[in-house]
Design a protein around this motif. Structure first.
Motif, PDB file in Angstrom:
ATOM      1  N   GLU A  42      30.630  37.664  37.561  1.00 25.89           N
ATOM      2  CA  GLU A  42      30.272  39.043  37.930  1.00 25.89           C
ATOM      3  C   GLU A  42      30.836  39.457  39.290  1.00 25.89           C
ATOM      4  OE1 GLU A  42      26.169  40.488  36.039  1.00 25.89           O
ATOM      5  OE2 GLU A  42      25.956  38.656  37.240  1.00 25.89           O
ATOM      6  N   ASP A  43      30.964  38.522  40.204  1.00 24.43           N
ATOM      7  CA  ASP A  43      31.446  38.857  41.546  1.00 24.43           C
ATOM      8  C   ASP A  43      32.958  38.797  41.683  1.00 24.43           C
ATOM      9  OD1 ASP A  43      28.871  39.321  42.485  1.00 24.43           O
ATOM     10  OD2 ASP A  43      28.577  37.226  43.027  1.00 24.43           O
ATOM     11  N   GLY A  44      33.651  38.536  40.593  1.00 25.18           N
ATOM     12  CA  GLY A  44      35.102  38.521  40.642  1.00 25.18           C
ATOM     13  C   GLY A  44      35.683  37.273  40.020  1.00 25.18           C
ATOM     14  N   PRO A  45      37.022  37.198  39.996  1.00 26.38           N
ATOM     15  CA  PRO A  45      37.710  36.084  39.346  1.00 26.38           C
ATOM     16  C   PRO A  45      37.364  34.747  39.998  1.00 26.38           C
ATOM     17  CG  PRO A  45      39.261  37.812  39.963  1.00 26.38           C
ATOM     18  CD  PRO A  45      37.954  38.161  40.573  1.00 26.38           C
ATOM     19  N   ARG A  46      37.388  33.713  39.183  1.00 22.93           N
ATOM     20  CA  ARG A  46      37.151  32.347  39.664  1.00 22.93           C
ATOM     21  C   ARG A  46      38.088  31.390  38.948  1.00 22.93           C
ATOM     22  NH1 ARG A  46      31.461  30.600  41.639  1.00 22.93           N
ATOM     23  NH2 ARG A  46      30.433  32.566  42.054  1.00 22.93           N
ATOM     24  N   ARG A  47      38.430  30.346  39.649  1.00 29.04           N
ATOM     25  CA  ARG A  47      39.204  29.271  39.047  1.00 29.04           C
ATOM     26  C   ARG A  47      38.262  28.371  38.257  1.00 29.04           C
ATOM     27  NH1 ARG A  47      43.559  27.228  43.428  1.00 29.04           N
ATOM     28  NH2 ARG A  47      44.232  26.038  41.616  1.00 29.04           N
ATOM     29  N   PHE A  48      38.848  27.587  37.350  1.00 29.39           N
ATOM     30  CA  PHE A  48      38.065  26.708  36.482  1.00 29.39           C
ATOM     31  C   PHE A  48      37.157  25.785  37.285  1.00 29.39           C
ATOM     32  CE2 PHE A  48      37.218  22.958  33.964  1.00 29.39           C
ATOM     33  CZ  PHE A  48      36.897  23.481  32.727  1.00 29.39           C
TER      34      PHE A  48
END
Length: 120
Positions: A42-48
């Motif tokens: 929800e707060d933005g893109p993330r890496r795996f």
């Protein structure tokens, strides 16, 4: 009484109908790891790796399968950036952002009412 599910793109669907594809979507979104992964994005893109650390207890195999199903459903997008090793980010699509709010409400409700709920 037998219920049926719509076949046209804009017809009304019936999640209670045995063969309605709504059930597959409900199964995906009601899954613990899907609901948590959507919340984590929800707060933005993330890496795996960041997702796996945030979702304590999820195995890499289960997280990979969950993200693939969410991507296939159009809720999450996956972007690969050319690097060594490859840099991959996951983020919510507009559809994913749309379902994030009701899932956040459900997660919040569970946290607020856990003391009232018996063993599950």
């Amino acid at each position: 009484m037998t219920t049926t599910c719509a076949t046209g793109q804009h017809d009304k669907h019936d999640v209670y109908a045995a063969q309605c594809p709504c059930r597959d979507v409900l199964d995906l979104l009601a899954n613990k790891w899907s609901a948590l992964a959507i919340g984590a994005l929800e707060d933005g893109p993330r890496r795996f790796g960041a997702l796996q650390r945030h979702l304590e207890g999820v195995s890499p195999k289960v997280l990979t399968a969950t993200l693939r199903r969410l991507e296939d459903g159009g809720f999450v997008s996956r972007t690969v950036y050319p690097a060594v090793p490859p840099h991959v980010e996951y983020e919510l699509t507009p559809l994913g952002r749309g379902v994030a709010r009701p899932l956040a409400a459900l997660r919040g409700w569970v946290e607020d009412h856990l003391h009232e709920i018996g063993p599950v």
